[in-house]
Structures are given as C-alpha cells and as structure tokens.
Scaffold this active site. Structure first.
Site: not given
Ligand code: PLP
Length: 392
Positions: A178, A199-200, A324
């Site tokens: 993040q 990446g996303h 939920c």
């Molecule tokens: N770590 C954190 C702090 C995240 O917010 C997320 C996804 O929400 C992840 C790890 C996992 O990333 P990914 O969705 O690419 O596996």
C-alpha cells in the site's frame, strides 16, 4: 450511472499509459524474453527497462528486483526464504494488523513448529517500539512489518525498525504493497532487506508483483523452475504485466509528489466534511502518519455493510471494516487490534482515493452520505437507545 470509485486500496484502475505500453506485448511482440533470437531478445530488453523503472522508484538496483505473480506471493517468498536460509532460527516477529498474506502464513508457520510474536498496536494503530525491541531474540529469523496499513493507511516506522533488526543481525521484510507509489521510498538509505509490491495497487494490472531482495541477502526460491529472475523465481515472465508495472513505476516516480498533494487535499475535504456533518463519527488510525489517500471513518450505531449497499445505489464504491463471515458480521482484525469499540467498528467505512478522483466526486459523496447515515440510524434500535441514554 457514473461510478465514483473510492476503493483504491482494494485495487486501482490500470492507467491508460500503462495499458498502451502493455498492448504490443500480447500480440505483435509475444516472444519469450529468454529466447536467443532477435524477436525474443527485444522483449528481453523491454523487461530490463521495466526492471530499471521499478528499481528507480524504490532507490534499489535492478538486480535486486524479482518479479512475482502478486503481493501475496512476494510476502510468502520473503518469509519462507528467511526461514529456509536460517534453519537454526525458529522465531518470527510481525504485527497484529498485517494483511492475511503475512498473517495467515504466520498462522500456518505456527502449525509447522515456528514461534510467532504478533506485536499489538495502540488505539491509533501505532506500534510500541520498545515492545518491538524487546520482542527480538537470538532465535528471531525475520521481522515482517507492513509499511502502511491497507485498512487505516497508518504508516509504521519501518526504516527505524529495520535498523534495530539489522543491529541484532535479524532479517527485515516489509509489505509495502500500500505504500509504494503513495509515499517516497529510498531503499538504498535503509536497512530493509526485503520488500513486497503489488502491481494492481499502483495502476498496473492484477497478477504482477515484485519482491525486492537486497544484494547480499541469502535467498531461497519459493517457486522452483527455470533460470528466470536469475534462478530466484522460476516461470516464464508475465511480460505484458511486467512492462505495465515498469510504466506505472515510471509514472509514479514522475508524478507522485504533485498528485499525492492533490489526493490528500481531496481526502481531507471528504473526511472533514463528513465528520462535521455526521454526529457520532470518528476517524480510525493515526491522522498524522498516514497514507495521503486513505480515510477509515466509523459511523456509530449502524452497520458498514448497510452503508455500502446504500452508497452503491448512487454508484459510490468503498469498503467496510467488517467482513461477512459465516453469517455474522465480524469487525476486521485491524480495528479489533486497535481496540475500536464494537458500535464504532461495525459502522466503519474505508475510503481510498486515487489520482483519478475529482473534486466533483468528493462533493457528491459529501452530499449523499450524511442522509444515508441518518436513514440507517432512524432504523437502528441501538441509535434510538443511545439517544434515550444521552450517548448520541
Ligand atoms: N499486502 C497488503 C498490505 C495488501 O493490501 C494486499 C492486497 O490487498 C496484499 C498484500 C496482497 O496483494 P495481492 O492482491 O497482489 O496478492
């Protein structure tokens, strides 16, 4: 109906520039970057360029970048590698508010005979650094602490924590999924040994991640296969997505400061207006050391899920701080770790903005949300009781 997307900590829109950079690598330039021929070689060159862009955003060197399939894989690979490369050590230090990619892995590691210390946080989601220091032992193989929390945006002092770990000869990993692209990071000036990216979360596609591994850190591959990524992660590279991530990192490097200033202004406007218009509401988490795009607000005496459903009717997308599970609404582990009272935790909403949000969108939410809260409260027996008791 127009979508107002305020759920960017869940996932982000692929930037148009990123999509454009990726497209040729699906059809015209589909060669395997490992091939000897020129056709594949040109893809290999583009991959090197992407690696340089990722490294530049992190203040790292390109050969410290390993491409993976997602943030979760990066987290798993980092922790598993630290344990495999130090078989004599059986202790892991982490926090109570980590993402499941770390938290669930640690639970699994307990089943495998490791000892895990989950550090608590205070009411604002902050770590106690003295307690952290005391948790480290000669048996500690790795510390894994997130850079910024996905639910509250609270930033941990990971640079300081990494120095403390290094002084004790302990590997330090941070889940920076993040944080990357939202706050400046310069790994060359830190003692962080490993860092995860997804990446996303920064306008690249889903299904691509990075694990940074500092030069000289012993690394034991998580995915065994071919010679890709210098033997540190087998599997033919996801070339379009890697190229997309490279572009997203290049854009973040160029625009982060200006764009995050604007995003923070929008976030603060949303937050301040909602707090002033809705009684019995509050922000969860440290408001100073926080990502510029995230605001986690509790609206007391109602359910976050109901707020989400009613906002959805206006096309407003956000997340709630409860999940939920098996028919019962459980507040998230993050809010529980912070000791947020149940009546507050149940009504929590996470707004997470991006560079694509506009002032008009924020105005729309400020106009629509307070009446939604009022409608739901009028239906809530807790609200009626609280009013009768004078606590609302
Ligand atoms: N770590 C954190 C702090 C995240 O917010 C997320 C996804 O929400 C992840 C790890 C996992 O990333 P990914 O969705 O690419 O596996």
């Amino acid at each position: 109906m127009k979508t107002i997307y305020l759920d960017n900590n869940a996932t982000t829109q692929v930037a148009p520039e990123v999509l454009e950079a990726m497209l040729p690598y699906f059809h015209e330039l589909y060669g395997n970057p490992s091939s000897m021929h020129t056709f594949g070689g040109q893809v290999g060159r583009k991959l090197r360029e992407a690696r340089e862009h990722v490294a530049a955003l992190l203040g790292a060197s390109p050969d410290e970048i390993i491409f993976t399939s997602c943030g979760s894989e990066s987290d798993n690979a980092a922790i598993r590698s630290a344990l495999a490369s130090q078989p004599g050590k059986r202790h892991i230090v982490t926090s109570r508010v980590e993402h499941p990619a770390v938290k669930a892995l640690c639970a699994q590691l307990v089943n495998e005979g490791y000892r895990v210390t989950e550090l608590p946080v205070d009411g604002d989601g902050r770590l106690d650094m003295e307690q952290y220091r005391r948790s480290l032992t000669p048996d500690t193989a790795i510390v894994s602490l997130m850079w910024a929390n996905n639910e509250t945006g609270v930033i941990f002092p990971v640079e300081k924590a990494a120095e403390i770990a290094r002084a004790r000869g302990i590997l330090f990993h941070t889940d920076a999924v993040q944080a990357v692209g939202k706050i400046p990071i310069n790994l060359s000036k830190t003692a962080i040994d490993m860092l995860s990216i997804s990446g996303h979360k920064l306008h690249a596609p889903k299904g691509i991640g990075v694990l940074y591994v500092r030069k000289g850190t012993r690394f034991s591959p998580f995915l065994i296969g071919g010679h890709q990524e210098k033997g540190r992660r087998g599997g033919t590279e996801n070339t379009p997505s890697i190229i997309g991530l490279g572009k997203a990192c290049e854009l973040a490097n160029q625009n982060m400061e200006a764009e995050n200033t604007r995003v923070k202004e929008l976030r603060d406007k949303l937050e301040n207006e909602l707090l002033s218009r809705v009684t019995n509401s509050r922000v969860n988490g440290d408001r100073i050391n926080r990502l510029p795009n995230t605001s986690n607000i509790s609206f007391e005496f109602i359910e976050g899920e109901s707020i989400l459903l009613m906002m959805d009717e206006y096309g407003i997308c956000a997340s709630s701080g409860s999940a939920c599970t098996s028919g019962s609404l459980q507040p998230s582990h993050v809010l529980r770790a912070m000791g947020v009272p149940f009546t507050m935790a149940h009504g929590s909403i996470r707004f997470s903005l991006s560079v694509y949000n506009t002032d008009a969108e924020i105005e729309f939410v400020i106009e629509k949300l307070p009446p939604i809260i009022e409608t739901l409260r009028n239906l809530s027996p807790y609200w009626t009781t609280a009013q009768q008791c004078g606590s609302a």
